[in-house]
Scaffold this active site. Sequence first.
Site, PDB file in Angstrom:
ATOM      1  N   GLU A  36      32.495   8.461  30.999  1.00 43.20           N
ATOM      2  CA  GLU A  36      31.594   9.139  30.085  1.00 43.20           C
ATOM      3  C   GLU A  36      30.381   9.646  30.849  1.00 43.20           C
ATOM      4  O   GLU A  36      30.150   9.256  32.002  1.00 43.20           O
ATOM      5  CB  GLU A  36      31.144   8.198  28.960  1.00 43.20           C
ATOM      6  CG  GLU A  36      30.406   6.975  29.447  1.00 43.20           C
ATOM      7  CD  GLU A  36      30.067   6.011  28.316  1.00 43.20           C
ATOM      8  OE1 GLU A  36      30.379   6.323  27.157  1.00 43.20           O
ATOM      9  OE2 GLU A  36      29.516   4.940  28.611  1.00 43.20           O
ATOM     10  N   HIS A  71      21.798  -4.289  32.457  1.00 39.87           N
ATOM     11  CA  HIS A  71      22.421  -3.923  31.178  1.00 39.87           C
ATOM     12  C   HIS A  71      22.389  -5.059  30.157  1.00 39.87           C
ATOM     13  O   HIS A  71      23.061  -4.959  29.119  1.00 39.87           O
ATOM     14  CB  HIS A  71      23.861  -3.449  31.377  1.00 39.87           C
ATOM     15  CG  HIS A  71      24.004  -2.373  32.416  1.00 39.87           C
ATOM     16  ND1 HIS A  71      23.471  -1.116  32.250  1.00 39.87           N
ATOM     17  CD2 HIS A  71      24.604  -2.379  33.637  1.00 39.87           C
ATOM     18  CE1 HIS A  71      23.742  -0.378  33.323  1.00 39.87           C
ATOM     19  NE2 HIS A  71      24.426  -1.117  34.177  1.00 39.87           N
ATOM     20  N   ARG A 128      29.151  -7.381  14.374  1.00 38.97           N
ATOM     21  CA  ARG A 128      28.733  -8.777  14.216  1.00 38.97           C
ATOM     22  C   ARG A 128      27.204  -8.847  14.132  1.00 38.97           C
ATOM     23  O   ARG A 128      26.517  -7.861  14.345  1.00 38.97           O
ATOM     24  CB  ARG A 128      29.198  -9.601  15.412  1.00 38.97           C
ATOM     25  CG  ARG A 128      28.717  -9.036  16.751  1.00 38.97           C
ATOM     26  CD  ARG A 128      29.165  -9.873  17.928  1.00 38.97           C
ATOM     27  NE  ARG A 128      28.890  -9.231  19.210  1.00 38.97           N
ATOM     28  CZ  ARG A 128      27.721  -9.208  19.818  1.00 38.97           C
ATOM     29  NH1 ARG A 128      26.675  -9.786  19.232  1.00 38.97           N
ATOM     30  NH2 ARG A 128      27.561  -8.598  20.982  1.00 38.97           N
TER      31      ARG A 128
END
Length: 327
Positions: A36, A71, A128
Amino acid sequence: GRGMRVVRKEEQLVDAFERASSEAAAAFGDGRMFMEKCVEKPRHIEVQVLADEHGNVVHLFERDCSVQRRHQKVVEMAPALDLPPDVRCKLHEDAIKLAKHVGYRNAGTVEFMVAEDNSYYFLEVNPRIQVEHTVTEEVTGIDLVQSQIMIAAGATLEEIGLGKQNQIEVKGFAIQCRITSEDPELGFQPDSGKVDTYRAPGGMGIRLDGSISTGSVVSTNYDSMLVKCTVHAMNFQQAARKMYRALAEFRVRGIKTNIPFLINVLQNPDFLARKVTTAFIEEHPELFHFHSSHSDPVSKLLMFLAEAVVNGHDHPGAVGLPPSRVV
């Protein structure tokens, strides 16, 4: 954050792909990859949604999770600061549109990357409750865990008081810090052992989610997070000051924690000026400059008492008679 590589030149593609695939297979048991666009220095903005089994979806506004290390989120805030109103609305609309399109049910988070020019890109959906749900609860007053359970039991959004989007409002500002048993002076190496002393902060607008206490044993077999500290105030500046005070009031002895690092983040001029992207930590090496652990008053007192117990009264600064022996 595992299994990810940035490829800047075509000749790097094959090697990066193979390394990322191998890392992903080792970590998750699945080495399949996709490519991506790489968005440089974006903001990580995520929209909280609730959806029932009848196709009704509402959003609970957004969170800014841009303060990340490798991250992994470190500090989370709600609502996101300085987003243009039209971009904010589009993020909310797209999150709801996606949830309706797939027939989503339950609590979930739709995550986006917002580039420097305020264009944005879909990242993923986390189906979640997330670690950082606390900041959304604090600014909306809505119990996400309870709502999730009630929806799973068959309740509609209207039955839990969220039938219309305009019933949900943001009040104030919230910040969450993840307190972990990691040593920032050693590259965030996980620490373990017995917690000899634990004192937590308190007061209006301070929330702690965790079960650690004096005598707890921190194991290497589990996640390093000890407690989540969330503060709520009228605005960002007040919330930042309150979080700094809360972090400074923590006393955790026996194991190393990332609190000194978090304190540095809360004092950083760019953080306080609300100039934060996912590259924030990488661009500020001074966040890893720490004062001596013996510089705070409690440590100084403990060092003095230890000196007196081990060496008696005969040391620099001692006056008067030797201390009485306790039997």
